[in-house]
Structure formats: structure tokens, C-alpha cells
Design an enzyme around this catalytic site. Structure first.
Site, PDB file in Angstrom:
ATOM      1  CG  HIS A 244      -1.974  -1.036   1.114  1.00 15.61           C
ATOM      2  ND1 HIS A 244      -3.461  -0.733   2.042  1.00 15.61           N
ATOM      3  CD2 HIS A 244      -2.322  -2.073   0.472  1.00 15.61           C
ATOM      4  CE1 HIS A 244      -3.939  -1.700   1.512  1.00 15.61           C
ATOM      5  NE2 HIS A 244      -3.543  -2.686   0.668  1.00 15.61           N
TER       6      HIS A 244
ATOM      7  CE1 TYR B 296      -0.617   3.773   9.790  1.00 14.38           C
ATOM      8  CE2 TYR B 296       0.295   2.830   7.720  1.00 14.38           C
ATOM      9  CZ  TYR B 296      -0.783   2.823   8.614  1.00 14.38           C
ATOM     10  OH  TYR B 296      -1.965   1.728   8.541  1.00 14.38           O
TER      11      TYR B 296
ATOM     12  N   PRO C 297      -3.213   0.188  18.949  1.00 10.40           N
ATOM     13  CG  PRO C 297      -4.963  -1.147  18.563  1.00 10.40           C
ATOM     14  CD  PRO C 297      -4.273  -0.412  19.608  1.00 10.40           C
TER      15      PRO C 297
ATOM     16  CE  LYS D  81       5.182   3.313  13.267  1.00 10.40           C
ATOM     17  NZ  LYS D  81       4.631   2.704  12.069  1.00 10.40           N
TER      18      LYS D  81
ATOM     19  CE1 TYR E 120      -4.908   3.554   9.076  1.00  9.52           C
ATOM     20  CE2 TYR E 120      -5.190   3.611  11.354  1.00  9.52           C
ATOM     21  CZ  TYR E 120      -4.602   3.244  10.436  1.00  9.52           C
ATOM     22  OH  TYR E 120      -3.567   2.313  10.475  1.00  9.52           O
TER      23      TYR E 120
HETATM   24  P1  RFL Z   1       3.155 -11.627  21.553  1.00  5.10           P
HETATM   25  O1  RFL Z   1       2.721 -11.890  19.946  1.00  5.10           O
HETATM   26  O2  RFL Z   1       1.974 -11.165  22.528  1.00  5.10           O
HETATM   27  O3  RFL Z   1       3.625 -12.985  21.768  1.00  5.10           O
HETATM   28  C1  RFL Z   1       4.190 -13.675  23.216  1.00  5.10           C
HETATM   29  C2  RFL Z   1       4.057 -15.083  23.119  1.00  5.10           C
HETATM   30  O4  RFL Z   1       4.343 -15.407  24.371  1.00  5.10           O
HETATM   31  C3  RFL Z   1       3.579 -16.287  24.775  1.00  5.10           C
HETATM   32  N1  RFL Z   1       3.664 -16.287  26.359  1.00  5.10           N
HETATM   33  C4  RFL Z   1       4.321 -17.497  27.136  1.00  5.10           C
HETATM   34  N2  RFL Z   1       4.972 -18.313  27.013  1.00  5.10           N
HETATM   35  C5  RFL Z   1       5.633 -18.975  27.783  1.00  5.10           C
HETATM   36  N3  RFL Z   1       5.217 -18.888  29.189  1.00  5.10           N
HETATM   37  C6  RFL Z   1       4.562 -17.879  29.460  1.00  5.10           C
HETATM   38  N4  RFL Z   1       4.359 -17.459  30.886  1.00  5.10           N
HETATM   39  C7  RFL Z   1       3.979 -17.076  28.536  1.00  5.10           C
HETATM   40  N5  RFL Z   1       3.173 -15.807  28.650  1.00  5.10           N
HETATM   41  C8  RFL Z   1       2.970 -15.426  27.056  1.00  5.10           C
HETATM   42  C9  RFL Z   1       2.199 -15.983  24.357  1.00  5.10           C
HETATM   43  O5  RFL Z   1       1.351 -17.144  24.154  1.00  5.10           O
HETATM   44  C10 RFL Z   1       2.699 -15.509  23.034  1.00  5.10           C
HETATM   45  O6  RFL Z   1       2.595 -16.751  21.981  1.00  5.10           O
HETATM   46  O7  RFL Z   1       4.143 -10.562  21.624  1.00  5.10           O
HETATM   47  P2  RFL Z   1       5.367 -10.225  20.743  1.00  5.10           P
HETATM   48  O8  RFL Z   1       6.054 -11.291  20.031  1.00  5.10           O
HETATM   49  O9  RFL Z   1       6.090  -9.276  21.257  1.00  5.10           O
HETATM   50  O10 RFL Z   1       4.693  -9.580  19.329  1.00  5.10           O
HETATM   51  C11 RFL Z   1       4.239  -8.416  19.561  1.00  5.10           C
HETATM   52  C12 RFL Z   1       2.854  -8.268  18.564  1.00  5.10           C
HETATM   53  O11 RFL Z   1       2.004  -9.403  18.805  1.00  5.10           O
HETATM   54  C13 RFL Z   1       1.909  -6.913  19.027  1.00  5.10           C
HETATM   55  O12 RFL Z   1       2.631  -5.896  19.160  1.00  5.10           O
HETATM   56  C14 RFL Z   1       0.856  -6.734  17.765  1.00  5.10           C
HETATM   57  O13 RFL Z   1       0.206  -7.517  17.682  1.00  5.10           O
HETATM   58  C15 RFL Z   1       0.366  -5.161  18.004  1.00  5.10           C
HETATM   59  N6  RFL Z   1      -0.539  -4.926  17.114  1.00  5.10           N
HETATM   60  C16 RFL Z   1      -0.234  -4.431  15.706  1.00  5.10           C
HETATM   61  N7  RFL Z   1       1.273  -4.175  15.498  1.00  5.10           N
HETATM   62  C17 RFL Z   1       1.463  -3.746  14.340  1.00  5.10           C
HETATM   63  O14 RFL Z   1       2.950  -3.604  14.156  1.00  5.10           O
HETATM   64  N8  RFL Z   1       0.576  -3.613  13.471  1.00  5.10           N
HETATM   65  C18 RFL Z   1      -0.714  -3.610  13.326  1.00  5.10           C
HETATM   66  O15 RFL Z   1      -1.623  -3.419  12.449  1.00  5.10           O
HETATM   67  C19 RFL Z   1      -1.105  -3.851  14.940  1.00  5.10           C
HETATM   68  N9  RFL Z   1      -2.743  -4.164  14.999  1.00  5.10           N
HETATM   69  C20 RFL Z   1      -2.000  -5.378  17.151  1.00  5.10           C
HETATM   70  C21 RFL Z   1      -2.820  -4.810  15.962  1.00  5.10           C
HETATM   71  C22 RFL Z   1      -2.429  -5.817  18.291  1.00  5.10           C
HETATM   72  C23 RFL Z   1      -3.688  -6.087  18.485  1.00  5.10           C
HETATM   73  N10 RFL Z   1      -4.206  -6.646  19.420  1.00  5.10           N
HETATM   74  C24 RFL Z   1      -5.279  -7.847  19.457  1.00  5.10           C
HETATM   75  C25 RFL Z   1      -3.492  -6.581  20.658  1.00  5.10           C
HETATM   76  C26 RFL Z   1      -4.126  -4.777  16.370  1.00  5.10           C
HETATM   77  C27 RFL Z   1      -4.713  -5.544  17.375  1.00  5.10           C
HETATM   78  C28 RFL Z   1      -6.143  -5.815  17.381  1.00  5.10           C
HETATM   79  C1  PHB Z   2      -4.973  -4.507  10.901  1.00  4.55           C
HETATM   80  O1  PHB Z   2      -5.104  -4.530   9.477  1.00  4.55           O
HETATM   81  O2  PHB Z   2      -5.319  -5.481  11.716  1.00  4.55           O
HETATM   82  C2  PHB Z   2      -4.583  -2.907  11.196  1.00  4.55           C
HETATM   83  C3  PHB Z   2      -4.137  -1.981  10.306  1.00  4.55           C
HETATM   84  C4  PHB Z   2      -3.810  -0.715  10.767  1.00  4.55           C
HETATM   85  C5  PHB Z   2      -4.062  -0.654  11.977  1.00  4.55           C
HETATM   86  C6  PHB Z   2      -4.200  -1.456  13.115  1.00  4.55           C
HETATM   87  C7  PHB Z   2      -4.438  -2.891  12.582  1.00  4.55           C
HETATM   88  O3  PHB Z   2      -3.492   0.656  12.646  1.00  4.55           O
END
Ligand code: RFL
Ligand code: PHB
Length: 407
Positions: free
Chosen positions: A72, A381, A289, A293, A197
Site C-alpha cells: 500500500h 507510519y 494499535p 506499530k 481511518y
Molecule cells: P506476542 O505476540 O504477544 O507473543 C508473546 C508470546 O508469548 C507467549 N507467552 C508465554 N509463553 C510461555 N510462558 C509464558 N508464561 C507466556 N506468556 C505468554 C504467548 O502465548 C505468545 O505466543 O508478543 P510479541 O512477540 O512481542 O509481538 C507483539 C505483537 O503481537 C503486537 O505488538 C501486535 O500484535 C500489535 N498490533 C499491531 N502491531 C503492528 O505492528 N501493526 C498492526 O497493524 C497491529 N495491529 C496489534 C494490532 C495488536 C492487536 N491486539 C489484538 C493486541 C491490532 C490488534 C487488534
Molecule cells: C489491521 O489490519 O489489523 C490493522 C491495520 C492498521 C492498524 C491496526 C490494525 O492501525
């Protein structure tokens, strides 16, 4: 049992760290609490910065990403009955984002680790960190003991790593928001080619996607909202009300296949280290989110940690490990500010008085009419270049030093 780096958590941070270390000839064991199927199905992030894509491709795990990821070159900001495109190709030439689901990144990384004979253990209960403040750290789990040189805490916000650090070592900086995001995955073609957005008086809405057949949406909802209060018809009605605000835009609807509520939080733990325990990704910091980032920061952290560990093993010098936290925190705080900024720009706040709402309108008007303001958004971004992650003084300070030297 013994390994060089004991990694807790098989999210993007833990898996990529294990893979990058492997490419440098450094051994690791990854301990994950959940099942492989669970981590591969967890629907989360979708936006990958250019640097994240480059990192995954260089690490040999980008083949499917390059094939299936959607590149994109802009996003739309929608408010006040009009859409405004933030055009990356004009504002930050040559930089773009790729839309590719986090669970696809996780699948690719798990496959790569297992194909290379990596030791990734799923469904490992009761992982505990021991003696991280000494030079003989170890992990225990399910009656077993894993001795290691260092421990990487990649276990997300609710993991055991950060919680194992003695009281008084870490300082937490945080901010809660009075709203959450209801995330929805639907089997329907995206209604526009790019992310939208949208700010409306009813609250924020985001139109995103995963593929030409799958759309991803988010709705601002009150904090603590129960997903059971959001039957499909209510979700579609609310998305329509918040997104169908410009002439000619119709929301395509379809089967909702997944929905969940995510709290919004800003959080940083400093330093990102205690002795031989290094925190990376969500274990150390959380961003709302809105700026997309979180995953990208996790990738940036483990890049820095890999370089620091490789340097330590190759030379015996702990210089880069000692700089790990400060190096990461510089990028982390930039992302903190950007994510907070995007969040306050686009959400409605019950606490806002008429003055606050006027400020927000003025801010949106500025970002959508000034090339300087739009460039600030675009630059953050798509992601700042990794040169910022080099240890040493910030560029401004380096410049001052040079000036002093020549005057
Ligand atoms: P994770 O992905 O949470 O992975 C951590 C892992 O550790 C495990 N765990 C354990 N394992 C062993 N013993 C324990 N005691 C444990 N406790 C936990 C967990 O089961 C898991 O598998 O962390 P990590 O690797 O640091 O990754 C970070 C990302 O997952 C997170 O920052 C992103 O998902 C945030 N986020 C977004 N980030 C982006 O860069 N771009 C996006 O578009 C974006 N959109 C989002 C998001 C996060 C969202 N949610 C649901 C929080 C959208 C959403 C809705
Ligand atoms: C997504 O597609 O999950 C998404 C995109 C942009 C954001 C957060 C999540 O800022």
C-alpha cells in the site's frame, strides 16, 4: 539441558529472534505456553513497515509475504464528510507498507524454525525465570531445567519475564484510554483499495483487509465492552454509520468469521533489561494499535538484540548488550508518541469538552491540508529507518559535536 539463549514466547519477537540467532550460528530454545495451532490462528496486526518486510525477506522468511502481501502506498483519513489521502509515494518517496496478517508471519517463522531443526516447544506450562541477576541464569518448566547464557523475555504484555524482575528495578510509564477496539474479520472483499481511518462523532472506525477476499474492521467501543453485545447486524450498522460518510462509498458486507475486543494501552518498562534477562516486544512495551506499530517494534527490538548477542559471542565485548535498552527505547518512544498522537487525533473522548473537540478538528484539518503535517504522519507510519537504531548519540547531538570540532 543447556542452550545459549533461552527464549520465552513464540510470538513474532521470540520466533524471529530464534531465527536470526540461528542465522548467526547462535543456538536457542523457544518455550511457548500455547499450542502451535493457537499461535498460528491468533488474529492481530496487519501492517508491516518496509523495514519489517526487508528484515523478514533478508532472513529468508519472506517468500510468501512477497507473493501474498498487499503493498500500500497510501492511507485515507476520513472525517467531516470527506476523505483525504495521505500519499506515501509523494510524501515519503520509495517507502510503503505491506498488509499481511501477523498470524501469517508467525506461520512462516514457525515453519522456518522447524525446517532448520530449531527447538520450539509449544504447550509448555509454568515457565519460570531464575537467577537473571547473576551470570548463571536458567529457566524451569514442567519439571525441567534449561541453563542458558542469557534469557530473552518475548512473552508479551502478560508474560512471566517482566513480572520476574525484582521490585524497584524497572520503571513503568503508562497511559490507559477510556475505550477499546472491537476487531472483526469478515469474508468479504475490501470496500476500498487502501486502509481508511475514519473519525466520526460516533467514534473511530478502521477499514483494513487481509486479502482480496477478507476484510478487517475495527470499531472504537467503550472500555470493558462485552463482545456478546455486538451481534453481527449491530456491527455492520455501526461500521456503515461511521464509514459511509463520503459520497459514493458503500460498505460491502459478508460473513463475520471472528470478533474480539482489545483494550487500548500505552506502556513502557525501562530499562528493557535486568542482568542477563532482555525484554523484547510487547513484554517491554505496548502501543495502542492506531499507529500499527506493535509488531514492527517487536521486530526492531530483536534485530538490535541479535546484533548485540552476535557481537558478544564473537568478541566477548558486552558493549552492544549494555546499549540494548537505550538503543531500543529511542525507537520505542518515537512509536509511543506517534501511536498516542494518532489515537488522540482519531478517537472521540467522552471527557472532551467543546474546546477539546475544536482542537481535534483543527488538528485533523491541519494533517489533511498541510504537506508538512501529512509528511510527519507518513514518515512515522511507514516506519523510520533502522539507522536510528545504531548505538551512539542522537543525530542532532552528533551534528553539534561536528560543529564544535570545526569551529
Ligand atoms: P506476542 O505476540 O504477544 O507473543 C508473546 C508470546 O508469548 C507467549 N507467552 C508465554 N509463553 C510461555 N510462558 C509464558 N508464561 C507466556 N506468556 C505468554 C504467548 O502465548 C505468545 O505466543 O508478543 P510479541 O512477540 O512481542 O509481538 C507483539 C505483537 O503481537 C503486537 O505488538 C501486535 O500484535 C500489535 N498490533 C499491531 N502491531 C503492528 O505492528 N501493526 C498492526 O497493524 C497491529 N495491529 C496489534 C494490532 C495488536 C492487536 N491486539 C489484538 C493486541 C491490532 C490488534 C487488534
Ligand atoms: C489491521 O489490519 O489489523 C490493522 C491495520 C492498521 C492498524 C491496526 C490494525 O492501525
Amino acid at each position: 539441558m543447556r542452550t545459549q539463549v533461552g527464549i520465552i514466547g513464540a510470538g513474532p519477537a521470540g520466533l524471529l529472534l530464534s531465527h536470526l540467532l540461528h542465522l548467526r550460528g547462535i543456538g536457542s530454545v523457544v518455550l511457548e505456553r500455547r499450542s502451535r495451532a493457537h499461535v498460528e490462528r491468533r488474529v492481530r496486526a496487519g501492517v508491516l513497515e518496509q523495514g519489517t518486510v526487508d528484515t523478514l525477506v533478508a532472513a529468508g522468511v519472506g517468500e510468501r509475504l512477497l507473493r501474498e502481501g498487499l503493498v500500500h502506498r497510501g492511507i485515507e483519513l476520513r472525517h467531516g464528510g470527506a476523505g483525504h489521502r495521505v500519499a506515501f509515494e509523494r510524501l515519503v518517496p520509495g517507502r510503503a507498507i505491506t498488509v499481511y496478517g501477523q498470524q501469517e508471519v508467525v506461520k512462516d517463522l514457525v515453519a522456518a524454525r522447524l525446517a532448520a531443526g530449531g527447538d520450539v516447544r509449544f504447550e509448555v506450562g509454568d515457565v519460570a525465570v531464575h537467577d537473571a541477576g547473576t551470570d548463571r541464569p536458567h529457566l524451569t518448566f514442567g519439571g525441567e531445567r534449561l541453563d542458558c547464557d542469557v534469557i530473552a523475555g518475548c512473552d508479551g504484555f502478560h508474560g512471566v519475564s517482566r513480572a520476574s524482575v525484582p521490585e524497584g528495578v524497572l520503571t513503568a510509564y503508562e497511559r490507559d484510554y477510556p475505550f477499546a477496539w472491537l476487531g472483526v474479520l469478515a469474508r468479504v472483499r475490501p470496500s476500498a483499495e487502501e486502509l481508511i481511518y475514519a473519525r466520526s462523532e460516533r467514534g473511530f472506525a478502521l477499514h483494513s483487509m487481509r486479502s482480496p477476499e477478507i476484510s478487517r474492521f475495527y470499531l472504537q467501543v467503550p472500555a470493558g465492552e462485552d463482545v456478546a453485545d455486538w451481534p453481527d447486524e449491530r456491527i455492520w450498522a455501526e461500521l456503515r454509520a461511521r464509514l459511509e460518510t463520503v459520497p459514493g462509498f458503500t460498505l460491502a458486507t459478508g460473513e463475520i468469521v471472528e470478533k474480539g475486543v482489545t483494550p487500548m494501552r500505552s506502556f513502557v518498562a525501562e530499562p528493557m533489561r535486568y542482568g542477563r534477562l532482555f525484554l523484547a516486544g510487547d513484554a517491554a512495551h505496548i502501543v495502542p494499535p492506531t499507529g500499527a506499530k506493535g509488531l514492527n517494534l517487536a521486530v526492531a527490538d530483536v534485530r538490535v538484540l541479535t546484533e548485540a548477542l552476535a557481537h558478544w559471542y564473537a568478541t566477548g565485548s558486552a558493549d552492544l548488550l549494555d546499549g540494548y535498552s537505550d538503543t531500543c527505547l529511542r525507537r520505542v518512544w518515537r512509536a509511543q508518541h506517534f501511536s498516542w498522537w494518532m489515537t488522540t487525533l482519531l478517537h472521540t473522548f467522552d471527557s472532551d469538552d467543546a474546546y477539546g473537540r475544536r482542537l481535534q478538528h483543527s488538528h485533523l484539518d491541519y494533517v489533511t491540508s498541510s504537506a508538512a503535517a501529512a509528511t510527519t504522519l507518513a514518515e512515522n507510519y511507514v516506519g523510520l529507518p533502522y539507522e536510528r537504531d545504531l548505538p551512539g548519540p542522537a543525530p542532532a547531538a552528533a551534528e553539534d559535536d561536528r560543529n564544535e570540532g570545526t569551529s
